[in-house]
Scaffold this motif. Structure first.
Motif, PDB file in Angstrom:
ATOM      1  N   GLU A  51       0.833  -1.207   0.000  1.00 40.75           N
ATOM      2  CA  GLU A  51       0.000   0.000   0.000  1.00 40.75           C
ATOM      3  C   GLU A  51       0.867   1.256   0.000  1.00 40.75           C
ATOM      4  OE1 GLU A  51      -3.236   2.270   2.856  1.00 40.75           O
ATOM      5  OE2 GLU A  51      -3.192   0.077   2.871  1.00 40.75           O
ATOM      6  N   ALA A  52       1.943   1.239   0.787  1.00 39.62           N
ATOM      7  CA  ALA A  52       2.841   2.396   0.835  1.00 39.62           C
ATOM      8  C   ALA A  52       3.475   2.642  -0.530  1.00 39.62           C
ATOM      9  CB  ALA A  52       3.916   2.176   1.892  1.00 39.62           C
ATOM     10  N   LEU A  53       3.849   1.564  -1.218  1.00 40.35           N
ATOM     11  CA  LEU A  53       4.458   1.687  -2.543  1.00 40.35           C
ATOM     12  C   LEU A  53       3.505   2.377  -3.511  1.00 40.35           C
ATOM     13  CD1 LEU A  53       6.727   1.025  -4.557  1.00 40.35           C
ATOM     14  CD2 LEU A  53       5.633  -1.209  -4.906  1.00 40.35           C
ATOM     15  N   GLN A  54       2.240   2.028  -3.440  1.00 39.49           N
ATOM     16  CA  GLN A  54       1.252   2.637  -4.332  1.00 39.49           C
ATOM     17  C   GLN A  54       1.102   4.132  -4.078  1.00 39.49           C
ATOM     18  OE1 GLN A  54      -2.504   0.452  -4.485  1.00 39.49           O
ATOM     19  NE2 GLN A  54      -1.442  -1.429  -3.937  1.00 39.49           N
ATOM     20  N   LYS A  55       1.367   4.562  -2.848  1.00 43.48           N
ATOM     21  CA  LYS A  55       1.195   5.970  -2.499  1.00 43.48           C
ATOM     22  C   LYS A  55       2.434   6.814  -2.786  1.00 43.48           C
ATOM     23  CE  LYS A  55      -2.392   5.276   0.986  1.00 43.48           C
ATOM     24  NZ  LYS A  55      -2.828   5.533   2.379  1.00 43.48           N
ATOM     25  N   LEU A  56       3.544   6.164  -3.090  1.00 41.85           N
ATOM     26  CA  LEU A  56       4.763   6.897  -3.422  1.00 41.85           C
ATOM     27  C   LEU A  56       4.731   7.313  -4.886  1.00 41.85           C
ATOM     28  CD1 LEU A  56       7.405   4.692  -1.566  1.00 41.85           C
ATOM     29  CD2 LEU A  56       6.778   7.043  -0.992  1.00 41.85           C
ATOM     30  N   ASP A  90      15.524 -15.048 -10.373  1.00 38.87           N
ATOM     31  CA  ASP A  90      14.449 -16.035 -10.247  1.00 38.87           C
ATOM     32  C   ASP A  90      13.701 -15.908  -8.927  1.00 38.87           C
ATOM     33  OD1 ASP A  90      16.679 -16.815  -8.821  1.00 38.87           O
ATOM     34  OD2 ASP A  90      16.442 -18.952  -9.247  1.00 38.87           O
ATOM     35  N   ALA A  91      14.133 -14.987  -8.056  1.00 44.44           N
ATOM     36  CA  ALA A  91      13.487 -14.797  -6.756  1.00 44.44           C
ATOM     37  C   ALA A  91      12.669 -13.509  -6.760  1.00 44.44           C
ATOM     38  CB  ALA A  91      14.525 -14.750  -5.642  1.00 44.44           C
ATOM     39  N   VAL A  92      11.633 -13.482  -5.925  1.00 44.10           N
ATOM     40  CA  VAL A  92      10.800 -12.280  -5.799  1.00 44.10           C
ATOM     41  C   VAL A  92      10.914 -11.670  -4.404  1.00 44.10           C
ATOM     42  CG1 VAL A  92       9.130 -13.108  -7.498  1.00 44.10           C
ATOM     43  CG2 VAL A  92       8.758 -13.603  -5.065  1.00 44.10           C
ATOM     44  N   PHE A  93      11.732 -12.284  -3.564  1.00 46.14           N
ATOM     45  CA  PHE A  93      11.735 -11.954  -2.141  1.00 46.14           C
ATOM     46  C   PHE A  93      13.115 -12.331  -1.620  1.00 46.14           C
ATOM     47  CE2 PHE A  93       8.503 -11.964   1.510  1.00 46.14           C
ATOM     48  CZ  PHE A  93       9.408 -12.047   2.544  1.00 46.14           C
ATOM     49  N   SER A  94      13.657 -11.563  -0.705  1.00 45.49           N
ATOM     50  CA  SER A  94      14.905 -11.957  -0.052  1.00 45.49           C
ATOM     51  C   SER A  94      14.829 -11.594   1.419  1.00 45.49           C
ATOM     52  CB  SER A  94      16.121 -11.283  -0.704  1.00 45.49           C
ATOM     53  OG  SER A  94      16.088  -9.878  -0.519  1.00 45.49           O
ATOM     54  N   SER A 151      13.165  -8.047   1.634  1.00 46.68           N
ATOM     55  CA  SER A 151      12.991  -7.170   0.476  1.00 46.68           C
ATOM     56  C   SER A 151      12.156  -7.892  -0.568  1.00 46.68           C
ATOM     57  CB  SER A 151      14.346  -6.750  -0.106  1.00 46.68           C
ATOM     58  OG  SER A 151      15.005  -7.838  -0.722  1.00 46.68           O
ATOM     59  N   TYR A 152      11.411  -7.093  -1.337  1.00 46.47           N
ATOM     60  CA  TYR A 152      10.497  -7.643  -2.330  1.00 46.47           C
ATOM     61  C   TYR A 152      10.761  -7.025  -3.696  1.00 46.47           C
ATOM     62  CZ  TYR A 152       7.907  -7.629   2.151  1.00 46.47           C
ATOM     63  OH  TYR A 152       7.545  -7.712   3.470  1.00 46.47           O
ATOM     64  N   ASP A 153      10.603  -7.822  -4.727  1.00 49.47           N
ATOM     65  CA  ASP A 153      10.511  -7.282  -6.067  1.00 49.47           C
ATOM     66  C   ASP A 153       9.241  -6.428  -6.122  1.00 49.47           C
ATOM     67  OD1 ASP A 153      11.125  -7.552  -9.164  1.00 49.47           O
ATOM     68  OD2 ASP A 153       8.980  -7.915  -8.870  1.00 49.47           O
ATOM     69  N   ALA A 154       9.359  -5.193  -6.591  1.00 52.55           N
ATOM     70  CA  ALA A 154       8.229  -4.264  -6.537  1.00 52.55           C
ATOM     71  C   ALA A 154       7.025  -4.772  -7.326  1.00 52.55           C
ATOM     72  CB  ALA A 154       8.660  -2.891  -7.049  1.00 52.55           C
ATOM     73  N   ASN A 155       7.267  -5.416  -8.456  1.00 54.19           N
ATOM     74  CA  ASN A 155       6.143  -5.936  -9.245  1.00 54.19           C
ATOM     75  C   ASN A 155       5.421  -7.056  -8.503  1.00 54.19           C
ATOM     76  OD1 ASN A 155       6.502  -4.206 -11.475  1.00 54.19           O
ATOM     77  ND2 ASN A 155       8.107  -5.534 -12.309  1.00 54.19           N
ATOM     78  N   PHE A 156       6.186  -7.912  -7.832  1.00 55.07           N
ATOM     79  CA  PHE A 156       5.561  -8.973  -7.045  1.00 55.07           C
ATOM     80  C   PHE A 156       4.793  -8.387  -5.866  1.00 55.07           C
ATOM     81  CE2 PHE A 156       5.841 -11.655  -3.241  1.00 55.07           C
ATOM     82  CZ  PHE A 156       5.040 -12.709  -3.648  1.00 55.07           C
ATOM     83  N   LEU A 157       5.355  -7.361  -5.241  1.00 50.21           N
ATOM     84  CA  LEU A 157       4.712  -6.770  -4.072  1.00 50.21           C
ATOM     85  C   LEU A 157       3.325  -6.231  -4.413  1.00 50.21           C
ATOM     86  CD1 LEU A 157       5.129  -6.113  -1.078  1.00 50.21           C
ATOM     87  CD2 LEU A 157       6.101  -3.916  -1.774  1.00 50.21           C
ATOM     88  N   LYS A 158       3.161  -5.768  -5.636  1.00 50.12           N
ATOM     89  CA  LYS A 158       1.861  -5.228  -6.044  1.00 50.12           C
ATOM     90  C   LYS A 158       0.784  -6.308  -6.087  1.00 50.12           C
ATOM     91  CE  LYS A 158       4.011  -1.560  -8.807  1.00 50.12           C
ATOM     92  NZ  LYS A 158       4.283  -1.079 -10.189  1.00 50.12           N
ATOM     93  N   ILE A 159       1.180  -7.552  -6.400  1.00 47.24           N
ATOM     94  CA  ILE A 159       0.180  -8.618  -6.496  1.00 47.24           C
ATOM     95  C   ILE A 159       0.063  -9.429  -5.206  1.00 47.24           C
ATOM     96  CG2 ILE A 159       0.584  -8.807  -8.976  1.00 47.24           C
ATOM     97  CD1 ILE A 159       1.989 -11.499  -8.401  1.00 47.24           C
ATOM     98  N   TYR A 160       1.011  -9.254  -4.283  1.00 45.86           N
ATOM     99  CA  TYR A 160       0.990 -10.044  -3.044  1.00 45.86           C
ATOM    100  C   TYR A 160      -0.351  -9.959  -2.319  1.00 45.86           C
ATOM    101  CZ  TYR A 160       2.142 -11.774   1.607  1.00 45.86           C
ATOM    102  OH  TYR A 160       2.127 -12.473   2.792  1.00 45.86           O
ATOM    103  N   PRO A 161      -0.932  -8.768  -2.125  1.00 50.84           N
ATOM    104  CA  PRO A 161      -2.209  -8.710  -1.398  1.00 50.84           C
ATOM    105  C   PRO A 161      -3.347  -9.435  -2.107  1.00 50.84           C
ATOM    106  CG  PRO A 161      -1.164  -6.549  -1.466  1.00 50.84           C
ATOM    107  CD  PRO A 161      -0.427  -7.419  -2.437  1.00 50.84           C
TER     108      PRO A 161
END
Length: 217
Positions: A51-56, A90-94, A151-161
């Motif tokens: 959500e924070a990413l979407q507001k930036l 190949d990872a979306v998260f670390s 840490s998250y790949d930003a594109n993956f973070l958008k679909i996580y919720p």
């Protein structure tokens, strides 16, 4: 202090505090932090970061979730998980782990992790993993403690919720498991980190004592 530690990381372009609590927001603004207000409906840190990413206004490739209860986190660990994700397409998260102390083996507030031979997470648990037939801690086994940073790949973070909750995630109450249960890969780095975060009220005194003994402000 967590915010101050995060500001020292060289891989971060922007550090913000994401919260749904006005008291926390006012406190953070008082020491100069940028604050983004998020909704109370966020079920975990990943959803709050999303959500924070979407507001930036700016576009970011990687988003790092540094939990506020990690006042002793080293900037080098923050930089390390960012680099790990950058070097693992190949990872979306670390995330990061350190050696588990024997006294924390059966504490459900200390999340444990097992990793494969290539440095990717296999599983996270509040219980001791792996768990042997004797039911006792093996002093010769290198158990791993998960640290409160990822840490998250930003594109993956958008679909996580949008991903529905998963059985293991709900049973363990660990957001990382939803990532693994949906077949995504998570890169893990091993670091030397002596202190843990503030998970329960009793941890506050432990952290304060640790800081006093080492003259940390």
């Amino acid at each position: 202090r967590t915010w101050e530690r995060a500001k020292l990381a060289s891989m971060l372009d922007h550090v913000v505090v994401a919260t749904d609590d006005e008291k926390i927001a006012d406190c953070c603004r008082g020491f100069g932090a940028d604050v983004i207000m998020t909704s109370e409906s966020c079920r975990n840190g990943a959803e709050r970061c999303s959500e924070a990413l979407q507001k930036l206004n700016n576009k970011y490739d990687i988003v790092v979730n540094i939990q506020g209860d990690e006042p002793l986190i080293e900037p080098e660990i923050i930089d390390g998980i960012v680099k790990a994700l950058q070097y693992s397409p190949d990872a979306v998260f670390s995330t990061a782990v350190t050696s588990l102390k024997s006294e924390d083996a059966f504490d459900p507030n200390r999340v444990k992790c097992v990793v494969d031979n290539h440095g990717y997470a296999i599983y996270f648990s509040r219980g001791l993993i792996p768990y042997n037939k004797s039911g006792k801690v093996n002093p010769n086994f290198p158990y791993l403690l998960h640290l409160g940073i990822q840490s998250y790949d930003a594109n993956f973070l958008k679909i996580y919720p949008e991903l529905p909750p998963t059985p293991l995630q709900l049973e363990e109450d660990l957001e990382q498991l939803k990532v693994l249960e949906n077949g995504y890969k998570m890169r893990v780095i091993k670091v030397e980190h002596e202190a843990h975060g503030v998970d329960v009220p009793d941890d506050v005194e432990k952290i304060e004592r640790y800081m006093r003994e080492r003259n940390l402000s």
